[in-house]
Design a protein around this motif. Structure first.
Motif, PDB file in Angstrom:
ATOM      1  N   ARG A  11      17.828 -30.983 -27.934  1.00  0.00           N
ATOM      2  CA  ARG A  11      19.099 -31.525 -28.439  1.00  0.00           C
ATOM      3  C   ARG A  11      19.369 -31.041 -29.861  1.00  0.00           C
ATOM      4  NH1 ARG A  11      18.587 -36.468 -29.600  1.00  0.00           N
ATOM      5  NH2 ARG A  11      16.328 -36.610 -29.274  1.00  0.00           N
ATOM      6  N   GLN A  12      20.661 -30.858 -30.166  1.00  0.00           N
ATOM      7  CA  GLN A  12      21.035 -30.425 -31.511  1.00  0.00           C
ATOM      8  C   GLN A  12      20.603 -31.447 -32.558  1.00  0.00           C
ATOM      9  OE1 GLN A  12      25.235 -29.534 -31.593  1.00  0.00           O
ATOM     10  NE2 GLN A  12      24.939 -27.506 -30.705  1.00  0.00           N
ATOM     11  N   ALA A  13      20.561 -32.716 -32.161  1.00  0.00           N
ATOM     12  CA  ALA A  13      20.144 -33.761 -33.092  1.00  0.00           C
ATOM     13  C   ALA A  13      18.644 -33.705 -33.373  1.00  0.00           C
ATOM     14  CB  ALA A  13      20.510 -35.134 -32.535  1.00  0.00           C
ATOM     15  N   GLN A  14      17.921 -32.891 -32.611  1.00  0.00           N
ATOM     16  CA  GLN A  14      16.483 -32.734 -32.787  1.00  0.00           C
ATOM     17  C   GLN A  14      16.221 -31.273 -33.161  1.00  0.00           C
ATOM     18  OE1 GLN A  14      14.286 -33.627 -29.231  1.00  0.00           O
ATOM     19  NE2 GLN A  14      12.340 -32.907 -30.047  1.00  0.00           N
ATOM     20  N   PRO A  15      16.328 -30.920 -34.443  1.00  0.00           N
ATOM     21  CA  PRO A  15      16.199 -29.521 -34.846  1.00  0.00           C
ATOM     22  C   PRO A  15      14.946 -28.881 -34.256  1.00  0.00           C
ATOM     23  CG  PRO A  15      16.836 -30.880 -36.711  1.00  0.00           C
ATOM     24  CD  PRO A  15      16.530 -31.822 -35.589  1.00  0.00           C
ATOM     25  N   SER A  16      15.117 -27.707 -33.654  1.00  0.00           N
ATOM     26  CA  SER A  16      14.030 -27.090 -32.909  1.00  0.00           C
ATOM     27  C   SER A  16      13.826 -25.645 -33.314  1.00  0.00           C
ATOM     28  CB  SER A  16      14.336 -27.163 -31.403  1.00  0.00           C
ATOM     29  OG  SER A  16      13.484 -26.305 -30.681  1.00  0.00           O
ATOM     30  N   GLY A  17      12.652 -25.365 -33.842  1.00  0.00           N
ATOM     31  CA  GLY A  17      12.293 -23.982 -34.099  1.00  0.00           C
ATOM     32  C   GLY A  17      12.192 -23.183 -32.820  1.00  0.00           C
ATOM     33  N   GLU A  18      11.860 -23.883 -31.718  1.00  0.00           N
ATOM     34  CA  GLU A  18      11.734 -23.199 -30.431  1.00  0.00           C
ATOM     35  C   GLU A  18      13.080 -22.635 -29.977  1.00  0.00           C
ATOM     36  OE1 GLU A  18      10.139 -24.316 -25.955  1.00  0.00           O
ATOM     37  OE2 GLU A  18       9.309 -25.377 -27.690  1.00  0.00           O
ATOM     38  N   ASN A  19      14.160 -23.423 -30.131  1.00  0.00           N
ATOM     39  CA  ASN A  19      15.487 -22.904 -29.799  1.00  0.00           C
ATOM     40  C   ASN A  19      15.786 -21.641 -30.601  1.00  0.00           C
ATOM     41  OD1 ASN A  19      15.929 -25.048 -28.065  1.00  0.00           O
ATOM     42  ND2 ASN A  19      17.295 -26.156 -29.452  1.00  0.00           N
ATOM     43  N   THR A  20      15.485 -21.684 -31.891  1.00  0.00           N
ATOM     44  CA  THR A  20      15.760 -20.545 -32.775  1.00  0.00           C
ATOM     45  C   THR A  20      14.974 -19.323 -32.345  1.00  0.00           C
ATOM     46  OG1 THR A  20      16.179 -22.062 -34.617  1.00  0.00           O
ATOM     47  CG2 THR A  20      15.707 -19.769 -35.175  1.00  0.00           C
ATOM     48  N   ILE A  21      13.708 -19.526 -31.990  1.00  0.00           N
ATOM     49  CA  ILE A  21      12.855 -18.411 -31.581  1.00  0.00           C
ATOM     50  C   ILE A  21      13.369 -17.791 -30.285  1.00  0.00           C
ATOM     51  CG2 ILE A  21      10.564 -17.861 -30.674  1.00  0.00           C
ATOM     52  CD1 ILE A  21      10.734 -18.031 -33.749  1.00  0.00           C
ATOM     53  N   VAL A  22      13.778 -18.633 -29.322  1.00  0.00           N
ATOM     54  CA  VAL A  22      14.293 -18.103 -28.052  1.00  0.00           C
ATOM     55  C   VAL A  22      15.549 -17.269 -28.295  1.00  0.00           C
ATOM     56  CG1 VAL A  22      15.298 -18.723 -25.823  1.00  0.00           C
ATOM     57  CG2 VAL A  22      13.257 -19.906 -26.639  1.00  0.00           C
ATOM     58  N   ASP A  23      16.462 -17.782 -29.124  1.00  0.00           N
ATOM     59  CA  ASP A  23      17.684 -17.034 -29.437  1.00  0.00           C
ATOM     60  C   ASP A  23      17.355 -15.688 -30.087  1.00  0.00           C
ATOM     61  OD1 ASP A  23      19.145 -19.167 -28.477  1.00  0.00           O
ATOM     62  OD2 ASP A  23      19.599 -19.987 -30.462  1.00  0.00           O
ATOM     63  N   ALA A  24      16.429 -15.718 -31.034  1.00  0.00           N
ATOM     64  CA  ALA A  24      16.054 -14.482 -31.733  1.00  0.00           C
ATOM     65  C   ALA A  24      15.394 -13.490 -30.771  1.00  0.00           C
ATOM     66  CB  ALA A  24      15.108 -14.802 -32.889  1.00  0.00           C
ATOM     67  N   GLU A  25      14.557 -14.011 -29.884  1.00  0.00           N
ATOM     68  CA  GLU A  25      13.864 -13.126 -28.944  1.00  0.00           C
ATOM     69  C   GLU A  25      14.846 -12.459 -27.983  1.00  0.00           C
ATOM     70  OE1 GLU A  25       9.601 -14.101 -27.974  1.00  0.00           O
ATOM     71  OE2 GLU A  25      10.537 -14.515 -26.033  1.00  0.00           O
ATOM     72  N   LEU A  29      15.258  -8.437 -27.786  1.00  0.00           N
ATOM     73  CA  LEU A  29      15.089  -7.716 -26.521  1.00  0.00           C
ATOM     74  C   LEU A  29      16.345  -6.917 -26.180  1.00  0.00           C
ATOM     75  CD1 LEU A  29      13.293 -10.466 -24.403  1.00  0.00           C
ATOM     76  CD2 LEU A  29      12.321  -8.245 -25.047  1.00  0.00           C
ATOM     77  N   THR A  30      17.490  -7.534 -26.370  1.00  0.00           N
ATOM     78  CA  THR A  30      18.756  -6.848 -26.081  1.00  0.00           C
ATOM     79  C   THR A  30      18.907  -5.619 -26.965  1.00  0.00           C
ATOM     80  OG1 THR A  30      19.780  -8.951 -25.438  1.00  0.00           O
ATOM     81  CG2 THR A  30      21.256  -7.132 -25.980  1.00  0.00           C
ATOM     82  N   ALA A  31      18.587  -5.755 -28.246  1.00  0.00           N
ATOM     83  CA  ALA A  31      18.672  -4.621 -29.170  1.00  0.00           C
ATOM     84  C   ALA A  31      17.710  -3.503 -28.778  1.00  0.00           C
ATOM     85  CB  ALA A  31      18.379  -5.084 -30.599  1.00  0.00           C
ATOM     86  N   ALA A  32      16.612  -3.863 -28.089  1.00  0.00           N
ATOM     87  CA  ALA A  32      15.632  -2.864 -27.662  1.00  0.00           C
ATOM     88  C   ALA A  32      15.985  -2.234 -26.322  1.00  0.00           C
ATOM     89  CB  ALA A  32      14.246  -3.500 -27.586  1.00  0.00           C
ATOM     90  N   GLY A  33      17.138  -2.615 -25.745  1.00  0.00           N
ATOM     91  CA  GLY A  33      17.593  -1.999 -24.515  1.00  0.00           C
ATOM     92  C   GLY A  33      17.221  -2.735 -23.244  1.00  0.00           C
ATOM     93  N   VAL A  34      16.668  -3.943 -23.367  1.00  0.00           N
ATOM     94  CA  VAL A  34      16.324  -4.749 -22.201  1.00  0.00           C
ATOM     95  C   VAL A  34      17.556  -5.543 -21.769  1.00  0.00           C
ATOM     96  CG1 VAL A  34      14.878  -6.643 -21.354  1.00  0.00           C
ATOM     97  CG2 VAL A  34      13.910  -4.931 -22.911  1.00  0.00           C
ATOM     98  N   GLU A  35      17.836  -5.574 -20.475  1.00  0.00           N
ATOM     99  CA  GLU A  35      18.929  -6.400 -19.961  1.00  0.00           C
ATOM    100  C   GLU A  35      18.410  -7.830 -19.791  1.00  0.00           C
ATOM    101  OE1 GLU A  35      22.020  -6.842 -16.169  1.00  0.00           O
ATOM    102  OE2 GLU A  35      20.705  -5.073 -16.326  1.00  0.00           O
ATOM    103  N   VAL A  36      18.947  -8.746 -20.562  1.00  0.00           N
ATOM    104  CA  VAL A  36      18.502 -10.136 -20.542  1.00  0.00           C
ATOM    105  C   VAL A  36      19.525 -10.985 -19.803  1.00  0.00           C
ATOM    106  CG1 VAL A  36      17.896 -12.161 -21.924  1.00  0.00           C
ATOM    107  CG2 VAL A  36      17.244  -9.866 -22.705  1.00  0.00           C
TER     108      VAL A  36
END
Length: 428
Positions: A11-25, A29-36
């Protein structure tokens, strides 16, 4: 290469580093040419669900029928090479592993916590480390102590889910362990070592480090498990001003404790909550970053930020902290219960002398492990107090090594290449 990334966002009300890491990953991956192909659900969806969908929520951690149907359609249409799972709770369920295997798609899971065993995922309860459910077929202690959302009913559901899905987790094709401690946790759970790869998270490169400042920086959530009591106890064992400035940034339930310490001593400064520019400025003003967690902290991102900025780290020998600073190949000596737990938490198998010279000091007091990019100590006030002057004196000697460890281990280019290699080993 085509990859499904599956994640239940917190939840947005529960700040999550995991959400941030997934978005960054996904972006890396997309920048490296992987279709996600993102297969993402969010716990923020729950309030707007239909009554029928909400009625199924109690069983969703075990099965989640709608998620399985939607995933089946996605796999049938796109025929991906791999499904990469992060958090499955509550709207996806670990059953997505079985659904992927039914379609002949191998599964990778990144382990961000200890929820294969622990209902809360933290190995932490009532202000102390707890592993009461470890090795049990059913986590009855989690039910008794309301470990999941402070609810006996929800804790019973999560404990049941973990019991039901033990075979599911053991069928995952490859586990991504963020640190050596997580790898040890998975081996203890029964996962063969050849199905575990250690690959940490990465953060964007902030650029060449500024010259070292002075003093120490604590940056994080101001909550009991982060060890603020421990840190302030250790700090008070030194006369005011002898260690430079202790800067503390963040917010949380222990904010009054920090504000009181700042009012009490001239060498303690409370910075409040910082934006990215503020974090950068605080790092540049300091010489050493502190990570004083009193739980098995999996992978504190602040440590990677410190290394990227050329700042060595002084931390407790718990969870992933020794791995991050390159001290996980040595053991904190046994002698107290907490020291023994700290040693076990690193997943270490080798024994290294725990005292020796460090540039700028004559010797390192017993109990302090010097790693490539910092120091690890037992989670005890006396040990941390002894380590503070060692870290201040040795910061300059480890600064370049800290940056080198970031470039070699935590740079986005490095971790993205590692992840693609993991996928490749599972594809024909």
């Amino acid at each position: 290469m085509k990859i499904v990334v599956a994640h239940n966002r917190y939840r947005q009300a529960q700040p999550s580093g995991e959400n941030t890491i997934v978005d960054a990953e996904i972006a890396q991956l997309t920048a490296a040419g992987v279709e996600v192909l993102p297969f993402i659900r969010s716990s923020d969806e729950i309030p707007s669900m239909s009554k029928a969908a909400k009625a199924l929520l109690p069983i969703s951690p075990i099965y989640a029928p709608q998620a399985q149907q939607e995933l089946s359609r996605l796999l049938t249409e796109h025929r991906p090479d791999v499904l990469h799972l992060h958090n499955p709770y509550p709207l996806l369920s670990p059953w997505v592993v079985r659904t992927a295997h039914k379609h002949g798609v191998p599964v990778v899971q990144t382990v961000h916590n200890y929820r294969q065993v622990c209902s809360s995922g933290l190995y932490f309860r009532d202000g102390m480390i707890c592993q009461d459910c470890r090795g049990r077929a059913l986590g009855v202690p989690a039910i008794v102590h309301r470990c999941y959302r402070n609810s006996r009913a929800q804790s019973a559901l999560m404990a049941t889910t973990l019991a039901v899905h033990r075979p599911t987790w053991r069928s995952v094709d490859r586990y991504v362990a963020l640190t050596s401690a997580v790898a040890a946790h998975l081996r203890d759970y029964g996962i063969p070592a050849d199905r575990i790869v250690i690959k940490p998270n990465g953060i964007p490169d902030p650029g060449l480090p500024a010259p070292l400042g002075d003093g120490f920086l604590f940056l994080g959530r101001l909550s009991p498990e982060k060890g603020l009591d421990l840190l302030l106890d250790a700090w008070r064992r030194h006369p005011d001003g002898t260690l430079g400035t202790l800067r503390i940034a963040g917010d949380g339930e222990l904010r009054p404790l920090v504000e009181a310490a700042a009012a009490e001593r001239s060498d303690v400064t409370y910075l409040g909550t910082l934006d990215r520019a503020g974090v950068r400025a605080a790092l540049e003003a300091s010489a050493v970053v502190l990570a004083t967690s009193t739980w098995h902290d999996v992978l504190p991102t602040v440590i990677i930020e410190a290394l990227a900025s050329g700042r060595p780290v002084l931390g407790t020998a718990l969870g992933g902290i020794p791995y991050l600073v390159g001290a996980d190949t040595a053991r904190v000596p046994a002698g107290t219960g907490s020291a023994q737990e700290a040693s076990a938490a690193t997943g270490s198998a080798s024994s290294v002398p725990l005292s020796g010279p460090v540039s700028g000091t004559s010797a390192v007091p017993a109990g302090i492990v010097t790693g490539e990019a910092g120091w690890a100590v037992p989670p005890e006030a006396a040990a941390l107090a002894a380590a503070l002057p060692v870290a201040r004196a040795g910061a300059a000697a480890l600064s370049s090594a800290a940056r080198s460890r970031y470039e070699r281990t935590f740079h986005p280019d490095v971790v993205t290449s590692q992840l693609i290699d993991i996928y490749t080993t599972l594809t024909p």
